[in-house]
Scaffold this motif. Structure first.
Motif, short mmCIF file in Angstrom:
data_model
loop_
_atom_site.label_atom_id
_atom_site.label_comp_id
_atom_site.label_asym_id
_atom_site.label_seq_id
_atom_site.Cartn_x
_atom_site.Cartn_y
_atom_site.Cartn_z
N CYS A 47 0.86 -1.33 0.07
CA CYS A 47 -0.14 -0.16 -0.17
C CYS A 47 0.78 1.14 0.00
O CYS A 47 1.55 1.59 0.92
CB CYS A 47 -0.94 -0.01 1.23
N LYS A 106 -9.96 -3.13 2.79
CA LYS A 106 -9.49 -1.88 2.12
C LYS A 106 -10.32 -1.87 0.97
O LYS A 106 -10.63 -0.53 0.66
CB LYS A 106 -8.08 -2.14 1.90
N ASP A 129 -8.28 -5.56 8.28
CA ASP A 129 -8.70 -4.58 7.13
C ASP A 129 -9.57 -5.19 6.04
O ASP A 129 -9.32 -6.09 5.62
CB ASP A 129 -7.55 -3.63 6.48
#
Length: 266
Positions: free
Chosen positions: A38, A127, A125
């Motif tokens: 990321c 995302k 997460d």
């Protein structure tokens, strides 16, 4: 990364959700490296640059015991996926407090099954619902499919979430989603999936507004109040009422701890 765990920090952490940090803090062990790339990662210094100290499994087991002795509410293993085998061994014998698996959601079901019984709380997460966005920002265009399967497996292992008498999460799944500036459709897709997949009382949802530009990539601005309000309203409209929202004042680098090796060396 190799087989031996690389740890960047091990200390009580007070900036998680209230049911994780409580009053005494969460015993956070930050591992270097990551299964994702990321570009906007708040922990870029350790996730991408991999800064930390290589230790052996007996030392990792000692770190768990030292954190427990400090009175933390839980052991919070942050981004440990690529060291799962070593962590599993270090969790023998089982620590006397809940173990949290704090991850980016990009997990294989096979790996998660090797941790069954070792992890009481899953903190993934979720995302992306947008595969193209996942490919552009995290180098993982298959992220939605992989994360959805992983979160289903996590829930299979724990069942609906459980809080103790003090409101601390001791078993279950809390799904985190970071709202990205300019990408509300991605957020709406994530929340749609959670609402379609789980019943009320199954999982907690933490809608995060703390996006902070890091200078390495990703959107160059913070989230606006209007963007976050729309995301929170959408979450409520879906009936996802069990969990957390944030004040946008959380979007500060000061909430990221120093990765200075605290608690790692003997």
């Amino acid at each position: 990364m190799g087989d031996a765990p690389v740890v960047s920090r091990a200390a009580p952490h007070y900036w998680e959700e209230p049911c994780i940090s409580g009053e005494r803090g969460s015993g956070a062990v930050f591992f270097a490296g990551c299964s994702l790339r990321c570009v906007y990662c708040q922990n870029y210094e350790i996730s991408a640059l991999r800064r930390g100290t290589e230790i052996d499994i007996p030392r990792l087991r000692e770190i768990f015991a030292e954190l427990a002795a400090q009175g933390v509410h839980n052991l919070n293993l942050v981004t440990g996926t690529h060291f799962a085998a070593a962590i599993r061994e270090a969790l023998e014998p089982q620590p006397p407090l809940p173990v949290l698996w704090n991850c980016g959601g990009y997990e294989s079901v096979e790996t998660l099954r090797t941790l069954e019984g070792k992890v009481q709380v899953w903190l993934p997460d979720m995302k992306y619902s947008d595969a193209r966005l996942a490919g552009r920002l995290s180098a993982a265009p298959d992220y939605p499919r992989v994360a959805q399967a992983a979160i289903r497996e996590m829930f299979r292992q724990t069942g609906p979430y459980t809080l103790d008498g003090d409101g601390m999460l001791i078993r279950g799944v809390m799904i985190r989603h970071l709202v990205l500036p300019g990408e509300l459709d991605n957020t709406f897709g994530v929340l749609d999936w959670i609402g379609e997949t789980f019943r009320p009382g199954d999982v907690l949802v933490s809608l995060m507004g703390q996006y902070t530009p890091n200078g390495y990539g990703g959107p160059a601005r913070r989230l606006t109040e209007e963007e976050y309000r729309r995301a929170a309203d959408y979450m409520a409209a879906l009936g996802l009422l069990e969990g957390y929202t944030q004040e946008l004042s959380s979007a500060e680098a000061a909430y990221t701890p120093p990765f200075d090796g605290t608690g790692v060396a003997k």
